[in-house]
Design a protein around this motif. Structure first.
Motif, PDB file in Angstrom:
ATOM      1  N   ILE A 141      98.992  69.189  35.102  1.00  0.00           N
ATOM      2  CA  ILE A 141      99.715  68.032  34.424  1.00  0.00           C
ATOM      3  C   ILE A 141     100.290  67.129  35.343  1.00  0.00           C
ATOM      4  O   ILE A 141     100.223  65.895  35.243  1.00  0.00           O
ATOM      5  CB  ILE A 141     100.947  68.929  33.650  1.00  0.00           C
ATOM      6  N   SER A 142     100.812  67.675  36.488  1.00  0.00           N
ATOM      7  CA  SER A 142     101.214  66.672  37.510  1.00  0.00           C
ATOM      8  C   SER A 142     100.025  65.697  37.856  1.00  0.00           C
ATOM      9  O   SER A 142     100.259  64.421  38.248  1.00  0.00           O
ATOM     10  CB  SER A 142     101.761  67.535  38.746  1.00  0.00           C
ATOM     11  N   ARG A 143      98.802  66.260  38.113  1.00  0.00           N
ATOM     12  CA  ARG A 143      97.583  65.448  38.337  1.00  0.00           C
ATOM     13  C   ARG A 143      97.182  64.373  37.285  1.00  0.00           C
ATOM     14  O   ARG A 143      97.037  63.408  37.639  1.00  0.00           O
ATOM     15  CB  ARG A 143      96.440  66.383  38.559  1.00  0.00           C
ATOM     16  N   ALA A 144      97.785  64.749  36.042  1.00  0.00           N
ATOM     17  CA  ALA A 144      97.409  63.767  34.791  1.00  0.00           C
ATOM     18  C   ALA A 144      98.044  62.886  34.890  1.00  0.00           C
ATOM     19  O   ALA A 144      97.844  61.504  34.764  1.00  0.00           O
ATOM     20  CB  ALA A 144      97.669  64.583  33.632  1.00  0.00           C
ATOM     21  N   LEU A 145      99.498  62.857  35.547  1.00  0.00           N
ATOM     22  CA  LEU A 145     100.410  61.650  35.567  1.00  0.00           C
ATOM     23  C   LEU A 145     100.287  61.071  36.918  1.00  0.00           C
ATOM     24  O   LEU A 145     100.326  60.057  36.882  1.00  0.00           O
ATOM     25  CB  LEU A 145     101.700  62.192  35.693  1.00  0.00           C
ATOM     26  N   ALA A 146      99.696  61.691  38.015  1.00  0.00           N
ATOM     27  CA  ALA A 146      99.524  61.188  39.279  1.00  0.00           C
ATOM     28  C   ALA A 146      98.330  60.316  39.449  1.00  0.00           C
ATOM     29  O   ALA A 146      98.342  59.239  40.375  1.00  0.00           O
ATOM     30  CB  ALA A 146      99.818  62.166  40.364  1.00  0.00           C
ATOM     31  N   ILE A 147      97.352  60.882  38.792  1.00  0.00           N
ATOM     32  CA  ILE A 147      95.828  60.080  38.996  1.00  0.00           C
ATOM     33  C   ILE A 147      95.828  58.797  38.381  1.00  0.00           C
ATOM     34  O   ILE A 147      96.282  58.632  37.413  1.00  0.00           O
ATOM     35  CB  ILE A 147      94.711  60.878  38.545  1.00  0.00           C
ATOM     36  N   PRO A 148      95.457  57.654  39.502  1.00  0.00           N
ATOM     37  CA  PRO A 148      95.524  56.276  38.566  1.00  0.00           C
ATOM     38  C   PRO A 148      94.474  55.991  37.990  1.00  0.00           C
ATOM     39  O   PRO A 148      93.443  56.792  37.913  1.00  0.00           O
ATOM     40  CB  PRO A 148      95.333  55.569  40.095  1.00  0.00           C
ATOM     41  N   ALA A 149      94.580  55.088  37.028  1.00  0.00           N
ATOM     42  CA  ALA A 149      93.501  54.759  36.073  1.00  0.00           C
ATOM     43  C   ALA A 149      92.547  54.154  36.708  1.00  0.00           C
ATOM     44  O   ALA A 149      92.773  53.203  37.644  1.00  0.00           O
ATOM     45  CB  ALA A 149      94.250  53.748  34.938  1.00  0.00           C
ATOM     46  N   HIS A 150      91.226  54.378  36.120  1.00  0.00           N
ATOM     47  CA  HIS A 150      90.244  53.468  36.616  1.00  0.00           C
ATOM     48  C   HIS A 150      90.562  52.143  36.179  1.00  0.00           C
ATOM     49  O   HIS A 150      90.865  51.700  34.933  1.00  0.00           O
ATOM     50  CB  HIS A 150      89.037  53.985  36.011  1.00  0.00           C
ATOM     51  N   ASN A 151      90.533  50.953  37.118  1.00  0.00           N
ATOM     52  CA  ASN A 151      91.096  49.915  36.538  1.00  0.00           C
ATOM     53  C   ASN A 151      90.130  48.448  37.373  1.00  0.00           C
ATOM     54  O   ASN A 151      90.677  47.611  37.760  1.00  0.00           O
ATOM     55  CB  ASN A 151      92.630  49.561  37.074  1.00  0.00           C
ATOM     56  N   ALA A 152      88.905  48.882  37.114  1.00  0.00           N
ATOM     57  CA  ALA A 152      87.926  47.932  37.573  1.00  0.00           C
ATOM     58  C   ALA A 152      88.095  46.424  36.854  1.00  0.00           C
ATOM     59  O   ALA A 152      87.840  45.505  37.678  1.00  0.00           O
ATOM     60  CB  ALA A 152      86.566  48.599  37.543  1.00  0.00           C
ATOM     61  N   THR A 153      88.205  46.396  35.511  1.00  0.00           N
ATOM     62  CA  THR A 153      88.398  45.109  35.007  1.00  0.00           C
ATOM     63  C   THR A 153      89.562  44.868  34.173  1.00  0.00           C
ATOM     64  O   THR A 153      89.945  43.677  33.760  1.00  0.00           O
ATOM     65  CB  THR A 153      87.258  45.346  33.714  1.00  0.00           C
ATOM     66  N   ILE A 201      89.765  47.417  28.271  1.00  0.00           N
ATOM     67  CA  ILE A 201      89.243  48.627  27.481  1.00  0.00           C
ATOM     68  C   ILE A 201      87.859  49.011  28.221  1.00  0.00           C
ATOM     69  O   ILE A 201      87.558  50.214  27.878  1.00  0.00           O
ATOM     70  CB  ILE A 201      89.193  48.310  25.925  1.00  0.00           C
ATOM     71  N   ALA A 202      87.175  48.094  28.805  1.00  0.00           N
ATOM     72  CA  ALA A 202      85.787  48.548  29.503  1.00  0.00           C
ATOM     73  C   ALA A 202      86.198  49.488  30.497  1.00  0.00           C
ATOM     74  O   ALA A 202      85.045  50.123  30.866  1.00  0.00           O
ATOM     75  CB  ALA A 202      85.149  47.233  29.889  1.00  0.00           C
ATOM     76  N   ASP A 203      87.270  49.759  30.955  1.00  0.00           N
ATOM     77  CA  ASP A 203      87.437  50.814  32.139  1.00  0.00           C
ATOM     78  C   ASP A 203      87.473  52.092  31.490  1.00  0.00           C
ATOM     79  O   ASP A 203      87.213  53.101  32.398  1.00  0.00           O
ATOM     80  CB  ASP A 203      88.662  50.485  32.651  1.00  0.00           C
ATOM     81  N   VAL A 204      87.416  52.381  30.131  1.00  0.00           N
ATOM     82  CA  VAL A 204      87.487  53.658  29.561  1.00  0.00           C
ATOM     83  C   VAL A 204      85.931  53.975  29.518  1.00  0.00           C
ATOM     84  O   VAL A 204      85.019  53.341  28.760  1.00  0.00           O
ATOM     85  CB  VAL A 204      87.758  53.787  27.987  1.00  0.00           C
ATOM     86  N   GLU A 205      85.705  55.267  30.227  1.00  0.00           N
ATOM     87  CA  GLU A 205      84.196  55.689  30.020  1.00  0.00           C
ATOM     88  C   GLU A 205      84.201  57.011  29.021  1.00  0.00           C
ATOM     89  O   GLU A 205      83.128  57.449  28.386  1.00  0.00           O
ATOM     90  CB  GLU A 205      83.654  56.240  31.250  1.00  0.00           C
ATOM     91  N   HIS A 206      85.241  57.608  28.797  1.00  0.00           N
ATOM     92  CA  HIS A 206      85.201  58.927  28.127  1.00  0.00           C
ATOM     93  C   HIS A 206      86.402  59.010  26.877  1.00  0.00           C
ATOM     94  O   HIS A 206      87.634  58.586  27.271  1.00  0.00           O
ATOM     95  CB  HIS A 206      85.312  60.226  28.908  1.00  0.00           C
ATOM     96  N   LYS A 231      89.258  57.830  33.883  1.00  0.00           N
ATOM     97  CA  LYS A 231      88.409  57.121  32.955  1.00  0.00           C
ATOM     98  C   LYS A 231      88.402  57.841  31.494  1.00  0.00           C
ATOM     99  O   LYS A 231      87.565  57.391  30.736  1.00  0.00           O
ATOM    100  CB  LYS A 231      86.869  57.199  33.580  1.00  0.00           C
ATOM    101  N   THR A 232      89.151  58.613  31.381  1.00  0.00           N
ATOM    102  CA  THR A 232      89.160  59.359  29.988  1.00  0.00           C
ATOM    103  C   THR A 232      90.400  59.013  29.331  1.00  0.00           C
ATOM    104  O   THR A 232      91.525  58.918  29.771  1.00  0.00           O
ATOM    105  CB  THR A 232      89.074  60.748  30.402  1.00  0.00           C
ATOM    106  N   SER A 251      96.544  59.750  28.493  1.00  0.00           N
ATOM    107  CA  SER A 251      95.475  59.070  29.415  1.00  0.00           C
ATOM    108  C   SER A 251      96.298  58.292  30.477  1.00  0.00           C
ATOM    109  O   SER A 251      97.360  58.162  30.638  1.00  0.00           O
ATOM    110  CB  SER A 251      94.708  57.773  28.607  1.00  0.00           C
ATOM    111  N   PRO A 252      95.303  57.789  31.612  1.00  0.00           N
ATOM    112  CA  PRO A 252      95.992  57.210  32.532  1.00  0.00           C
ATOM    113  C   PRO A 252      96.612  55.752  32.155  1.00  0.00           C
ATOM    114  O   PRO A 252      97.017  55.192  32.932  1.00  0.00           O
ATOM    115  CB  PRO A 252      94.949  56.958  33.731  1.00  0.00           C
ATOM    116  N   TRP A 253      96.045  55.375  31.008  1.00  0.00           N
ATOM    117  CA  TRP A 253      96.694  53.847  30.357  1.00  0.00           C
ATOM    118  C   TRP A 253      97.661  53.967  29.523  1.00  0.00           C
ATOM    119  O   TRP A 253      98.032  53.027  29.031  1.00  0.00           O
ATOM    120  CB  TRP A 253      95.359  53.112  29.829  1.00  0.00           C
ATOM    121  N   SER A 254      98.266  55.095  29.436  1.00  0.00           N
ATOM    122  CA  SER A 254      99.156  55.425  28.301  1.00  0.00           C
ATOM    123  C   SER A 254     100.459  56.363  28.961  1.00  0.00           C
ATOM    124  O   SER A 254     101.196  56.761  27.878  1.00  0.00           O
ATOM    125  CB  SER A 254      98.582  55.868  26.951  1.00  0.00           C
TER     126      SER A 254
END
Length: 690
Positions: free
Chosen positions: A25-37, A40-45, A337-338, A400-403
């Motif tokens: 759970i700590s990792r879920a909050l700490a892992i940064p979002a894939h933020n290439a663009t 919403i195109a950064d979401v893969e799953h 990316k999820t 998610s990493p974006w929310s």
């Protein structure tokens, strides 16, 4: 990793004593979002877990900031009391109550009636007063943060939607058909419409078939237990910890029933894991995540004991959710990316105070600028005709990493929003996009696609500690069929929410409603409009017992109007819309004030609302405008035929307003205007709730 039940019991004792936090759970909050663009195109799953049978207030009514038990503008019953005071007999009532049970989160609380007929009786054409009669007093039971700390902490860490509704006023399978196909065969083809848990073979198209045709990878993760047939469903599996509970509603469609091994539909929806053979769902799911085999779209279907369905404990579900997060966060590249969405198919029989938006069943019950075709069930010998939905409000966690950040999103959503979110993510990547034609025009107009729940541009990096769920792991051989029956307390009190506001996401709404009383005809007209980008359902309630609730659906830049009679010159009408939008119009025509109209205009750039008062009376009037947030008032004197305006700054209240206009010489006249002024920016939840 094969589950060791003895280890579960060890963790139960150790976790309760140590209060440890799972590293995942700590990792879920700490892992940064894939933020290439930064889009919403950064979401893969996209991973979806639809749990069972819990209402929003039943779980989260005391959570701070959301529209829960402290809602200052809850709808009122014909008794004049808020809808929390559910009638019992002719004079009594039952308020929401927390059952007197020490470990409520691990209690096997009883299952309640939640079929089409009893749910529509509770709804009662929008009167919302049939809960006790159709569901018993147990419907008013609720849980708190102390009972389900993981669920509350999930909302604290990520985003909770407090405007998310079941799709249909009824049971499990029809609501899951909405998730997987956009409707219940509403047009009468393919074996529909279906409003119960029948497991007949249906043949209308499903969304996984659209994904398959578009080349989008997908899979249903499930344990098979005794098999994936309807006979192994709904509590008949020999082991409730691993068996199929019937929640994979795709198995009731002919195209999946008849799919041959090796074909996409069979491999995607009709296969499963078996602990005795393969190690179980979590091993397979975790292996797919670890080895970068997670499909673009996944649905996880829980075994009976983990579904949170009464008679099963809420915290068994918390444990299950934590196991999914364990697997997802074990591979940071995948988690980054999820989007993981946790929601509930319907409310069981548990009460929620927010009356769902519905289309008008006929012209006497309102109007709509958008087609309502296929939104009314025609009825049969077993079930009566009525609107399909929207259903009762249920929790929806956007993880998610974006929310991140403990946000609230108050846009209107339902289970078809899940389909539309997947389409928003992957549609631009395939030729012709993704479309689910089963979703009706009315539902597509009223319900959002969940994209407003995210910050794709600059993902929130807030980190909130999450409680351990180790103590919630069910012991080996768990089975429970006799449910705990909650008993209302002898001394009742309206529950209060936790103090404090929460951050809130910007919404696509800009709503208007104003009344024009006409003493000559003895009627009151109300005009409705929206200048936002999402259609709005305005629900209108009258204290006149001969008036039922009316529903007006208005598309952006369109208007509608309705008219109500005022018996003996008296009227009391209230209008509600999304995110706390509220108007109340009262008066006694014989006592004056009928020639005064009140209209609002918004200025987003300066966060101000301006009330314009127009006096068409033949005499001067003196009006008082009172601000409920500040307690201040301002008086406006208007000569016959005169118009006057007053602007109110909403900066201090973050866009929230609650203004009431009264006449000093006609105290029965009143116009209350409340809601939130959207300006495209995030804000905080209603300070009046806290």
């Amino acid at each position: 990793m094969q589950s060791d039940r003895r280890r579960f019991l060890q963790l139960l004792a150790a976790g309760a004593a140590a209060g440890t936090l799972p590293a995942s759970i700590s990792r879920a909050l700490a892992i940064p979002a894939h933020n290439a663009t930064g889009t919403i195109a950064d979401v893969e799953h996209v991973v979806i877990l639809m749990q069972e049978n819990r209402a929003f207030d039943h779980y989260l009514g005391t959570l701070n900031g959301v529209r829960g038990f402290s809602d200052p503008r809850a709808a009122k019953l014909s008794t004049g009391l808020p809808v929390f005071y559910q009638p019992v007999g002719t004079n009594g009532y039952t308020l929401p109550f927390r059952p007197d049970e020490t470990n409520l989160g691990l209690t096997f609380i009883e299952d309640l009636p939640h079929d089409w007929d009893t749910t529509h009786i509770a709804w009662n054409n929008g009167q919302w007063d049939g809960w006790i009669a159709s569901k018993t007093t147990s419907s008013m039971a609720y849980l708190t943060r102390t009972d389900i700390p993981f669920h509350y902490a999930l909302a604290d860490a990520f985003t909770i939607c407090d405007g998310y509704h079941a799709a249909l006023l009824g049971p499990t399978s029809p609501n899951r058909y909405y998730m997987w196909s956009g409707w219940v065969g509403n047009d009468g083809n393919g074996g529909g419409p279906v409003v119960d848990n029948s497991t007949n073979g249906y043949s209308w198209g499903t969304f996984p078939e659209r994904l398959q045709a578009a080349g989008i990878t997908w899979k249903v993760y499930q344990d098979i237990g005794d098999g994936l047939t309807p006979a192994a469903s709904y509590g008949e599996a020999s082991d409730a910890l691993i068996g199929n509970y019937g929640d994979n509603a795709l198995l009731y469609f002919n195209q999946y029933i008849n799919a041959a091994p090796g074909t996409p539909l069979y491999e995607g929806a009709c296969t499963g894991t078996n602990i005795a053979v393969s190690g179980g769902l979590f091993d397979i799911f975790a292996a797919d995540v670890a080895n970068n085999r997670l499909p673009q779209v996944s649905w996880v279907v829980a075994p009976e004991a983990y579904t949170e369905h009464p008679n099963w404990p809420a915290n068994y579900g918390a444990y299950y959710v934590s196991q999914i997060l364990d697997a997802l966060t074990a591979n940071p590249a995948v988690w980054s990316k999820t989007v993981f969405i946790v929601t509930y198919d319907e409310n069981d029989g548990f009460f929620d105070h927010l009356i769902p938006p519905t289309p008008p069943i006929d012209a006497q019950h309102g109007a709509s600028t958008v087609s309502t075709v296929n939104e009314t069930y025609p009825g049969n010998d077993e079930y009566f005709s009525s609107v399909y939905g929207l259903g009762v409000r249920v929790p929806c966690f956007i993880v998610s990493p974006w929310s991140k950040g403990g946000y609230v999103n108050s846009q209107v959503f339902d289970h078809t929003s899940l389909i539309r979110f997947i389409a928003a993510v992957f549609g631009p990547r395939v030729s012709g996009g993704l479309l689910e034609p089963n979703i009706t025009p009315w539902r597509a107009a009223v319900c959002g696609d969940l994209t407003t729940a995210f910050n794709f541009k600059t993902p929130n990096a807030a980190v909130v500690a999450m409680p351990s769920t180790a103590a919630y792991a069910p012991p080996n051989g768990t089975r429970q069929t006799i449910g705990y029956v909650p008993i209302p307390p002898l001394v009742q009190a309206l529950p209060q929410q936790e103090p404090g506001s929460r951050p809130a996401r910007a919404l696509p709404y800009e709503m208007h409603a104003y009344a024009v009383p006409d003493a000559a005809s003895g009627t009151v007209g109300i005009s409705f409009g929206t200048t936002g980008t999402q259609a709005v359902v305005f629900l209108v309630r009258s204290t006149n017992p001969l008036d039922g609730q009316r529903s007006y659906t208005v598309e952006p830049s369109k208007t509608l109007a309705g008219s109500w009679t005022a018996p003996a010159g008296l009227y009391d009408l209230s209008v509600s819309g999304p995110n706390g939008f509220f108007r109340r119009f009262t008066g006694a025509m014989l006592l004056g004030g009928t020639g005064l109209t009140v209209q609002e205009t918004y200025a987003k750039s300066t966060q101000t609302i301006t009330l314009t008062l127009s006096n068409s009376n033949s005499v001067p009037v003196s009006a008082l405008i009172t601000d409920a947030y500040s307690g201040n008032g301002v008086e406006l004197a208007l000569l016959p035929g005169q118009t006057a305006s007053r602007a109110f700054s909403l900066g201090a209240t973050h866009g929230w307003y609650d203004l009431t206009v009264t006449l000093l010489a006609a105290p029965t006249f009143g116009a209350q205007l409340a809601g939130h002024l959207e300006n495209g920016k995030d804000y905080i939840t209603d300070p009046m709730i806290s």
